[in-house]
Design an enzyme around this catalytic site. Structure first.
Site, mmCIF file in Angstrom:
data_model
loop_
_atom_site.group_PDB
_atom_site.id
_atom_site.type_symbol
_atom_site.label_atom_id
_atom_site.label_comp_id
_atom_site.label_asym_id
_atom_site.label_seq_id
_atom_site.Cartn_x
_atom_site.Cartn_y
_atom_site.Cartn_z
ATOM 1 N N ASP A 176 0.837 -1.194 0.000
ATOM 2 C CA ASP A 176 0.000 0.000 0.000
ATOM 3 C C ASP A 176 0.871 1.243 0.000
ATOM 4 O O ASP A 176 1.860 1.317 0.733
ATOM 5 C CB ASP A 176 -0.930 0.006 1.235
ATOM 6 C CG ASP A 176 -1.957 1.120 1.152
ATOM 7 O OD1 ASP A 176 -2.412 1.426 0.028
ATOM 8 O OD2 ASP A 176 -2.308 1.686 2.196
ATOM 9 N N SER A 542 -20.101 34.875 -20.295
ATOM 10 C CA SER A 542 -19.688 33.574 -20.822
ATOM 11 C C SER A 542 -20.911 32.839 -21.343
ATOM 12 O O SER A 542 -22.048 33.197 -21.026
ATOM 13 C CB SER A 542 -19.007 32.736 -19.746
ATOM 14 O OG SER A 542 -19.988 32.190 -18.896
ATOM 15 N N GLY A 675 -31.070 23.763 -17.886
ATOM 16 C CA GLY A 675 -30.367 24.881 -17.259
ATOM 17 C C GLY A 675 -29.627 25.743 -18.250
ATOM 18 O O GLY A 675 -29.368 26.900 -17.992
ATOM 19 N N LYS A 680 -23.856 20.961 -23.758
ATOM 20 C CA LYS A 680 -23.461 19.855 -24.631
ATOM 21 C C LYS A 680 -24.653 19.163 -25.298
ATOM 22 O O LYS A 680 -24.622 18.867 -26.487
ATOM 23 C CB LYS A 680 -22.693 18.847 -23.768
ATOM 24 C CG LYS A 680 -21.824 17.902 -24.540
ATOM 25 C CD LYS A 680 -20.954 17.106 -23.591
ATOM 26 C CE LYS A 680 -21.669 15.884 -23.115
ATOM 27 N NZ LYS A 680 -21.016 15.166 -22.038
ATOM 28 N N ASP A 801 -9.887 -4.002 -33.567
ATOM 29 C CA ASP A 801 -11.209 -3.980 -32.953
ATOM 30 C C ASP A 801 -11.892 -5.293 -33.263
ATOM 31 O O ASP A 801 -11.884 -5.725 -34.414
ATOM 32 C CB ASP A 801 -12.084 -2.874 -33.549
ATOM 33 C CG ASP A 801 -11.511 -1.512 -33.278
ATOM 34 O OD1 ASP A 801 -10.411 -1.439 -32.703
ATOM 35 O OD2 ASP A 801 -12.168 -0.530 -33.655
ATOM 36 N N VAL A 802 -12.504 -5.903 -32.274
ATOM 37 C CA VAL A 802 -13.271 -7.112 -32.537
ATOM 38 C C VAL A 802 -14.556 -6.666 -33.235
ATOM 39 O O VAL A 802 -15.320 -5.884 -32.693
ATOM 40 C CB VAL A 802 -13.623 -7.838 -31.234
ATOM 41 C CG1 VAL A 802 -14.337 -9.141 -31.544
ATOM 42 C CG2 VAL A 802 -12.370 -8.098 -30.425
ATOM 43 N N SER A 804 -18.078 -6.195 -34.331
ATOM 44 C CA SER A 804 -19.387 -6.385 -33.683
ATOM 45 C C SER A 804 -19.389 -7.531 -32.676
ATOM 46 O O SER A 804 -20.156 -8.472 -32.771
ATOM 47 C CB SER A 804 -20.493 -6.580 -34.725
ATOM 48 O OG SER A 804 -20.127 -7.581 -35.634
#
Lengths: 1138, 343
Positions: A176, A542, A675, A680, A801-802, A804
């Site tokens: 630790d 802003s 708000g 985004k 990438d695998v 699907s």
């Protein structure tokens, strides 16, 4: 029991499995025309899915030669009919070239034994270090006093004598580390224990020893000095001779502070994380986590699982598995809040605290590991976890450059956005003249009040204090004038002490401005910075402010945006076509812009009569009238709602009896308030013309929104990215090849991403920065993040990438269960042989059937397979197409589910066959019949099944696994977390069913990943270093000269892993389309595709021109064979040695 | 015709150009300033990538070594001005010859040249954006190098200012040239001291064209008021003084006060409107007209005095951009104004 063996079919009429297909068309790979035994490699199955080449099949499934029975031929016809019914044309797919490979011999009789054996071999040396710790009943006695020596100290187990050592003598440790958060991320002290003795490590910074090595200047001149830079010498050494094993709770945190972990060559140390073990054994869903955190009294139905789980901290985990006295975490506060000096003062107690955690970890391990081993019996699970815990991301000076450029671009853009908003604000100010603001649709409800600058009354007798001027002028005339007006200057003392800001300007504007630096503070050095940055105007504005959408005159579906405190952002829809009695709202302007829409018109006459009611003279009556009016309106609303076609949310709010206020739709549902419409979630609504500026001359709005879109990624991620602990290597720590004269301009370093090997209920790995890193997008500042992981010269990043992955896992489970044949269910066939180009893949087919775009269909398809219901699909549909009405979305979602999942049908239990017809019953019929008989549904009927949809077979299989009392993953037989296994009656079962279904696929995908890791290690031995894996992506760091072999090994890994998986679920063959990766990327940087140039606002020139990084290679299996020097893998030097 | 788009700067414009030139000198202040070269144009100087072969460039390099030995390290900056004729044309207008070229040469370590090049692009673009009434009109346009120039050794971009459908004006050109095999052209690395052959990044601004571009920018703003939005720090006139006389008998005192303020403002180094330095109006409508004139001249602030000012020292500071006035006290002049014009 019913294993297909050649003997069994020896007497039945055998048919050659392979049949000649119609003559090949032009451009198709040539297939041998003559069907001579042993020469053709081509094979296909009953539903014309191409199978792996014969040579591969013979190597992978040696005991299951391909054969076919009469019955199978008969059932094939049924499968084909069913496929045709769902619009699948089984003749439509083109064959792929066959592959000839000589694999190394399997380690065991079949592929299943093979994986067991190689995984066992790989974990053996680590288990040998781990098990003695698990079995150790009593740790050595903790020393009474800890030595305050820099570096490692070993303690004699008998008398506690302290001896300095370079590193711990044993290889199996429980460990630790403590960090003094205020002093950076470097370790301050650490303790470790083996089954022989205790160790402590103290940072030289704590003992105030000077680090012996001179501080290396890691980077170029422009290095950001604000952010700390770490060198390996500040970290804890464990030695370079492997294998070693370190156990810890959330051990990735400790690992990131170990020196040798940053070297380019792997030292063979692996990490066992008790937190990950805990997740595997007792992990919880996010809902359960919230319950665990909640202080509320738990509901009775939750008590079952609550006893079986806990949150993830060491304290909680220790309480769960060991009970007894709760661990104290109090001393920890010094590490979190204190200084190095405070740590020094409490050294003994803090080291004891650290050692206490080590002991607690050991107690947890003793209980937890045997549980884990029992529930996850396959050695590949442990092997995969160990590998996942050794992620490594090489970086170089470009990392610093990336951060610098992203930060600068971010600042530039925010200045630009601020500037535009500031200009709009200045312009809006002039609306104060003649009260023009009253006619402005956006700014009418701002506070336009103005303050006056007034002088105080002069004192009666005393003269005013003289206000000295520094100079009185150069000429006599100037001095005369100065003297003449001196009395005006003297009145300064009559000004208010606190001068109002911008007297004469409206309040909303004044709120955006800062006070100028005052005269009295002018000489104050401390405030210099503040003064420097003061500028006149709306400097505090802003995009996050409430005023911003108003200044940009934003509209939703053409209606002006409006903000209400309780409801958040919404918009105004008029329902009256006159402005009489409307006081504040600029009704006339609103009506010019937006005439009363059809759906609101009906209401208008009613509202007018209600208004008349309001006008009744009696106050009481008026009051009652109002109340009634609101009540009636809300009834009306029901009707209006069905007529309104837009995506606004009715909120039972009327302004000045002339407009409806509709809320903007929030992604979490109608009860949430929006708000900030510039946040985004709304940024992509602007392109849909749903959200737009109502002022056509306002180009600023479009630009500000563009900017907001560009900035959002960096704003949300920069703290995590800039907080990455990068350790820069000095020249002695670099391989010789990197130490040449040419390289002294570039620094090399690495990040050990803090990956929790099993961080979720499904045992997926978790890491906050890299696992969620988005792909680079031209409109996302900083999104080139992943490409900043760059292999050192002479190395390559190899990975794939695998394709699907989860879809295949789900569909193959359905295929195997329902038909025992690859591609025999519609979903299976579409997954294996469907193609995007001719519209025969699953997403295209659903998209076509329901009438939505393929991309949207894809998201919803996955959501369904992950266990989401029809309601969720509805929400998604509306989110993608804000213009869909609720009923439209509902209809589409319903249609989609009936095509794919099918209908739920009930079959009678055998004891009722006499009284009722044995046929499928709908759930309505079933419950009615049960009620008639005064019985519970499940007494009369079996568990319901899905029928008639493309995915029915898959869901039946998934539900069958998920509803078992002890669900296991299909491939490695891992068990579900105890928190979800807990007995809770049928209600509980239904409640957690979607989670359990999701778990089958996701946890199956984790098995898949662990198997790939094991296979790669077997094929490449120590010649690859694991970099990172997220979702279905896997990347390794390899020496350049071995990179083609590593690429081929990746392809073979895919082949063997899938072969193992299908073998486990009773299939003894593998379709060619999923046998190999579509491509393996051999690249110098970490990016999704090796040709991506990662142009972003912060990397405007792309990687090739901006950073001089060339595109990588993308190798198909054929290309990989060629580049790797032939198809005989068994001859690779390190494989031959075995 | 060709003459229609020929522009000539008048008095105000020339003043504005001068201010822009001074502003340019303050950008990248650590540069060695090599002054004016009066050398007449030679064709090679105008070619984008061959400037390193020009006499003028070599003379500048020698001058750096001789006159600024402490700055003769890599990276370093050189600035100089030169006069050329004829002016280059752009799609919107031609300025009257001869023209002034403001040239900055940045000599950098070759291995970090690209990085410097990008930083300089961004720095320059931001500089223009800050001077503009609409920062979004600037963009960086890469130049096509053709096939014979390797992108490793040559790079070029233009910074262009666009005016909607009317077209674009190039305000600054940046070019990178890597010099190879020139033994005389070497500098020590500022960090390691190793001698190296610097790569040159050159920025060229044609002062007159840039001035016209900025003036156009000040007019092209789509707001109702016909103001000329010049940056407050570059405006040839930073403030004006206007008084509103309602009572004729006080006018001498008011004139004195205006005169006094004129002295104070001039003394503080702020640029005051021309002529007597102040205007007087009789009523509100005259005042509005007067302010409109100032707006069209691009004067950012106007002090408005009235008879009350003579009693308590309070006056209005009226802004071109908000068209509102705030009340200030005579004792705030000139400090408050200096604060406003500081950055």
């Amino acid at each position: 029991a019913s294993k297909v063996t050649p003997e069994r079919y020896a007497s039945s009429s055998l048919k050659i499995y392979r049949r000649v297909r119609p003559p090949p068309k032009v451009n198709k790979p040539k297939k041998p025309e003559n069907n001579v035994e042993g020469q053709s490699e081509y094979a296909e199955n009953l539903v014309k899915v191409q199978m792996i080449s014969r040579n591969l099949h013979a190597q992978l499934f040696p005991q299951a030669p391909r054969s076919i029975s009469e019955e199978q031929v008969a059932s094939a016809k049924d499968y084909q009919d069913e496929l045709r019914r769902h619009g699948v044309d089984i003749e439509s797919c083109a064959p792929v070239p066959d592959v000839q490979l000589k694999l190394p011999p399997l380690r065991g009789a079949n592929i299943e034994e093979h994986f067991y054996n190689i995984a066992k071999e790989q974990v053996q040396s680590y288990e040998d270090l781990l098990l003695p710790l698990v079995q150790c009943e009593e740790l050595p006695k903790r020393p009474k006093r800890w030595a305050f020596f820099a570096g490692w100290t070993a303690y004699d187990p008998d008398n506690g004598t302290a001896t300095p050592v370079d590193q711990p003598l044993e290889k199996g440790l429980i460990f630790d580390v403590e960090v003094c958060v205020n002093e950076g991320q470097a370790p301050v002290l650490a303790t470790a224990v083996s089954n022989k003795r205790w160790y402590s490590w103290v940072s030289p910074r704590l003992t105030k020893h000077r680090v012996s090595l001179p501080k290396t200047e890691p980077l170029d001149v422009d290095t950001d000095t604000e952010r700390p830079h770490y060198s390996p010498d500040e970290l804890i050494p464990l030695g370079t001779s492997g294998p070693g094993l370190v156990v810890g709770h959330n051990v990735c945190y400790d690992r990131a502070r170990l020196k040798e972990q940053y070297l380019i060559e792997d030292t063979g140390t692996r990490f066992v994380d008790t937190m990950s073990l805990h997740m595997c054994v007792s992990g919880v869903t996010s809902y359960q986590r919230a319950m665990l955190k909640s202080k509320k009294e738990p509901a009775p139905e939750d008590l079952g699982w609550l006893e079986q789980s806990s949150l993830n901290s060491l304290v909680e985990v220790h309480r769960l598995y060991c009970g007894g006295e709760p661990l104290s975490k109090e001393p920890r506060n010094i590490f979190v809040e204190g200084t190095l000096e405070q740590v020094r003062q409490s050294f003994q107690s803090l080291t004891n605290y650290c050692a206490g955690d080590v002991e607690a970890t050991h107690r947890v391990l003793r209980v937890l590991y045997p549980m884990y081993a029992e529930r996850f019996p396959h050695p590949a699970s442990l092997a995969g976890m160990l590998e996942m815990g050794s992620a490594y991301l090489p970086v170089n000076s470009n990392w610093e450059r990336y951060i610098r450029e992203a930060q600068l671009t971010y600042e530039d853009l925010s200045i630009e956005a601020k500037y535009h908003l500031g200009r709009r604000a200045e312009e809006a100010c002039s609306l104060l003249l003649d009260d023009q603001y009253r006619q402005n649709l956006w700014l009418w409800d701002e506070d336009w009040s103005v303050q006056e600058l007034k002088l105080k009354q002069p004192p009666k007798r005393k003269p005013l204090p003289r206000e000295e001027r520094q100079d009185h002028g150069d000429t006599a005339e100037q001095r005369r004038l100065q003297a003449k007006f001196q009395h005006l200057y003297d009145q300064r003392s009559l000004l208010p002490v606190r001068r109002p800001l911008l007297p004469g300007y409206p309040l909303w504007y004044r709120k955006l401005c800062r006070k100028p630096p005052s005269r009295s503070k002018r000489d104050d050095d401390i405030l210099e910075d503040e003064e420097e940055s003061w500028s006149p105007g709306a400097s505090e504005i802003s995009t996050g402010m409430q005023i911003a959408p108003k200044l940009l005159s934003l509209c939703w579906e053409g209606y002006p945006l409006h903000y209400e405190r309780e409801q958040g952002w919404g918009f105004l829809v008029p329902f009256r076509s006159d402005s009489e009695g409307v006081d504040r709202l600029p009704m006339d302007q609103l009506l010019v812009r937006c005439p009363v829409p059809e759906f609101a018109r009906q209401c208008a006459s009613k509202a007018e009569s209600d208004l008349a009611l309001d006008m009744l003279p009696s106050e009481l009556e008026q009051h009652m009238g109002k109340r009634e009016h609101y009540k009636k309106l809300s009834q009306k609303q029901q009707r209006l709602e069905t007529q309104y076609q837009g995506s606004g949310v009715w909120s039972n709010k009327v302004l000045e009896d002339s407009c409806f206020f509709l809320k903007l739709p929030h992604k979490n549902g109608p009860s949430f308030r929006v708000g900030n419409p510039l946040s985004k979630d709304f940024l992509n609504k602007f392109s849909d013309n749903v959200l737009s500026s109502g002022d056509p001359s306002c180009q600023a709005a479009a630009r500000v929104i563009d900017i907001a879109r560009m900035m959002s990624y960096w704003r949300n991620n920069r703290d995590r990215i800039m907080g990455q602990m990068v350790v820069w290597l000095n020249s002695q720590q670099l391989p010789k090849e990197l130490n040449g004269e040419n390289f002294h301009h570039i620094s090399y370093g690495a990040i050990c991403p803090q990956v929790v090997a099993c961080g979720t209920l499904t045992r997926r790995a978790m890491e906050p920065t890299w696992m969620t890193a988005s792909n680079s997008r031209p409109d996302r500042l900083g999104s080139e993040l992943r490409s900043m992981v760059q292999a050192p010269p002479g190395y390559r990043l190899v990975g794939a990438d695998v394709d699907s992955q989860e879809l295949w896992i789900a569909s193959v489970l359905g295929d195997a269960y329902a038909c025992g044949e690859h591609g025999a269910t519609p979903l299976g066939w579409m997954t294996l042989s469907g193609s995007k180009s001719n519209g025969s893949d699953m997403h295209s087919i659903t998209a076509k059937a329901v009438g939505i775009s393929r991309d949207h269909a894809k998201v919803i398809n996955y959501a369904r397979i992950y266990g989401a219901g029809q309601l969720f699909a509805e929400t998604l549909l509306r989110q993608f197409n804000p213009t869909f009405s609720a009923s439209e979305a509902k209809a589409k979602a319903m249609k989609m589910f009936s095509i794919t999942k099918g209908k739920r049908v009930y079959r009678l239990r055998e004891e009722f066959h006499d009284e009722l017809e044995d046929r499928p019953y709908s759930s309505y019929e079933a419950s009615r019949l049960a009620v008639q008989r005064n019985r519970v549904l499940t007494e009369v009927f079996h568990r319901p099944n899905w029928q008639g949809g493309t995915e029915s077979a898959m869901f039946n299989r998934l539900e069958e696994i998920a509803t078992r009392s002890q669900p296991q993953t299909p491939f490695l037989g891992g068990r579900l977390s105890r928190a979800l296994e807990a007995e809770g009656g049928p209600d509980q079962e239904q409640r957690f069913l979607p989670t359990r279904i999701n778990w089958v696929v996701q946890s199956g995908a984790v098995d898949f990943l662990h198997l790939m890791l094991v296979s790669m290690r077997w094929l490449m031995g120590p010649h690859v270093r694991f970099c990172l894996s997220f979702h279905d992506e896997l990347r390794y760091l390899v020496k350049e000269e071995l990179s083609p072999k590593a690429a081929l090994a990746m392809h073979i890994t895919n082949l063997m892993t899938r072969s193992f998986c299908v073998s486990r679920i009773g299939l003894k063959d593998l379709p060619m389309s999923v046998a190999f990766f579509s491509s393996v990327e051999v690249d110098t940087v970490l990016r999704k595709e090796c040709t991506m140039d990662c142009k972003t606002p912060s990397n405007p020139h792309g990687l090739r021109i901006g950073y001089g990084i060339q595109p990588g290679q993308s190798l198909s299996v054929a290309e990989a064979i060629e580049k790797a020097g032939g198809n005989d893998v068994s001859q690779w030097a390190w494989i031959k040695q075995h | 015709t060709q003459d229609d788009n020929k522009l000539e700067l008048l008095g105000h414009g020339r003043e504005y150009a001068k201010l822009l030139q001074q502003h340019w000198l303050r950008l990248r202040p650590l540069a060695a300033h090599l002054g004016d070269t009066s050398e007449s144009s030679s064709p090679s100087d105008l070619q984008r990538f061959s400037f390193t072969l020009s006499q003028q460039f070599q003379a500048n390099f020698t001058k750096l070594l001789e006159e600024h030995p402490r700055k003769a390290k890599c990276p370093t900056l050189l600035k100089h001005q030169s006069t050329f004729s004829p002016a280059r044309s752009n799609p919107l207008f031609v300025t009257k010859s001869p023209v002034t070229l403001l040239t900055t040469d940045f000599l950098v370590e070759p291995h970090r040249a690209l990085e410097h090049f990008y930083n300089m692009q961004r720095e320059s673009k931001i500089w223009w954006m800050r001077l503009s009434s609409n920062p979004s009109r600037y963009r960086i346009v890469p130049c096509d190098l053709g096939d014979d120039l390797s992108p490793k050794n040559y790079q070029a971009i233009d910074i262009r200012s666009s005016y909607g459908d009317a077209g674009e004006v190039t305000v600054e050109e940046l070019s990178l040239v890597r010099i190879e095999d020139d033994k005389d052209f070497r500098l020590p690395d500022a960090r390691t001291g190793d001698s190296m052959q610097p790569t040159v990044i050159r920025s060229v601004i044609e002062l007159e064209a840039a001035t016209c571009a900025l003036l156009l920018d000040g007019c092209d703003h789509g707001r109702d008021a016909q103001s000329l939005l010049l940056h407050r720090n570059l405006a040839p006139y930073q403030c004006g003084i206007t008084c509103l006389e309602s009572e004729p008998e006080l006018s001498e005192d008011l004139a004195d006060l205006c005169l006094h303020l004129k002295h104070v403002i001039n003394h503080a180094g702020l640029r005051l409107c021309q002529g007597t330095g102040f205007a007087s109006t009789k009523d509100d409508s005259q005042l509005t007209e007067q302010l409109l004139d100032s707006d069209m001249l691009g004067v950012p602030y106007t002090l408005v005095l009235n008879d009350q000012t003579l009693k308590n020292g309070l006056m209005q500071l009226r802004s071109r951009d908000t068209r509102l006035a705030e009340t200030i006290h005579i004792s705030d002049v000139p400090d408050y104004l200096l604060n406003i014009f500081k950055n």
